[in-house]
Scaffold this motif. Structure first.
Motif, PDB file in Angstrom:
ATOM      1  N   LYS A 169       0.809  -1.213   0.000  1.00  0.00           N
ATOM      2  CA  LYS A 169       0.000   0.000   0.000  1.00  0.00           C
ATOM      3  C   LYS A 169       0.845   1.267   0.000  1.00  0.00           C
ATOM      4  O   LYS A 169       0.348   2.336  -0.302  1.00  0.00           O
ATOM      5  N   SER A 195       3.484   3.746  -4.817  1.00  0.00           N
ATOM      6  CA  SER A 195       2.609   4.465  -5.739  1.00  0.00           C
ATOM      7  C   SER A 195       2.288   3.534  -6.908  1.00  0.00           C
ATOM      8  O   SER A 195       2.972   2.517  -7.121  1.00  0.00           O
ATOM      9  N   ASP A 196       1.260   3.854  -7.662  1.00  0.00           N
ATOM     10  CA  ASP A 196       0.910   3.045  -8.825  1.00  0.00           C
ATOM     11  C   ASP A 196       2.086   2.947  -9.787  1.00  0.00           C
ATOM     12  O   ASP A 196       2.401   1.865 -10.282  1.00  0.00           O
ATOM     13  N   GLN A 197       2.739   4.063 -10.038  1.00  0.00           N
ATOM     14  CA  GLN A 197       3.865   4.076 -10.972  1.00  0.00           C
ATOM     15  C   GLN A 197       5.011   3.202 -10.473  1.00  0.00           C
ATOM     16  O   GLN A 197       5.604   2.444 -11.236  1.00  0.00           O
ATOM     17  N   LEU A 231       4.771   0.635  -8.431  1.00  0.00           N
ATOM     18  CA  LEU A 231       4.324  -0.755  -8.519  1.00  0.00           C
ATOM     19  C   LEU A 231       4.526  -1.292  -9.938  1.00  0.00           C
ATOM     20  O   LEU A 231       5.006  -2.412 -10.129  1.00  0.00           O
ATOM     21  N   ILE A 232       4.176  -0.501 -10.928  1.00  0.00           N
ATOM     22  CA  ILE A 232       4.356  -0.904 -12.327  1.00  0.00           C
ATOM     23  C   ILE A 232       5.836  -1.116 -12.627  1.00  0.00           C
ATOM     24  O   ILE A 232       6.221  -2.112 -13.256  1.00  0.00           O
ATOM     25  N   GLU A 261      -1.795  -7.359  -6.913  1.00  0.00           N
ATOM     26  CA  GLU A 261      -1.924  -5.969  -6.449  1.00  0.00           C
ATOM     27  C   GLU A 261      -2.293  -5.048  -7.604  1.00  0.00           C
ATOM     28  O   GLU A 261      -3.111  -4.139  -7.453  1.00  0.00           O
ATOM     29  N   LEU A 262      -1.712  -5.294  -8.777  1.00  0.00           N
ATOM     30  CA  LEU A 262      -2.074  -4.508  -9.958  1.00  0.00           C
ATOM     31  C   LEU A 262      -3.558  -4.677 -10.275  1.00  0.00           C
ATOM     32  O   LEU A 262      -4.265  -3.691 -10.546  1.00  0.00           O
ATOM     33  N   ARG A 318      -5.764  -2.828  -7.836  1.00  0.00           N
ATOM     34  CA  ARG A 318      -5.797  -1.384  -8.120  1.00  0.00           C
ATOM     35  C   ARG A 318      -6.383  -1.063  -9.485  1.00  0.00           C
ATOM     36  O   ARG A 318      -6.405   0.093  -9.911  1.00  0.00           O
ATOM     37  N   ILE A 332      -5.170  -1.730 -12.397  1.00  0.00           N
ATOM     38  CA  ILE A 332      -4.115  -1.253 -13.291  1.00  0.00           C
ATOM     39  C   ILE A 332      -3.864  -2.350 -14.309  1.00  0.00           C
ATOM     40  O   ILE A 332      -3.586  -3.489 -13.951  1.00  0.00           O
TER      41      ILE A 332
END
Length: 45
Positions: free
Chosen positions: A2, A5-7, A9-10, A32-33, A36, A38
């Motif tokens: 958690k 950040s999304d970026q 994680l990618i 997790e992606l 979210r 994503i």
């Protein structure tokens, strides 16, 4: 997860795939992606 950040994680996901890290770890990142909502395009570099 958690705290990522999304970026980030990618980026971590792509790096894990590139380095062929443990399949369970990559699956954890995929989950997790998905959690979210994503979507990423998988590709071979």
């Amino acid at each position: 997860m958690k705290y990522l950040s999304d970026q980030m994680l990618i980026e971590v996901y792509h790096r894990a795939v590139d380095l062929q890290l443990d399949a369970a770890f990559i699956e954890l990142l995929r989950e997790e992606l998905q959690h979210r909502n994503i979507r990423i395009t998988q590709f071979s570099a």
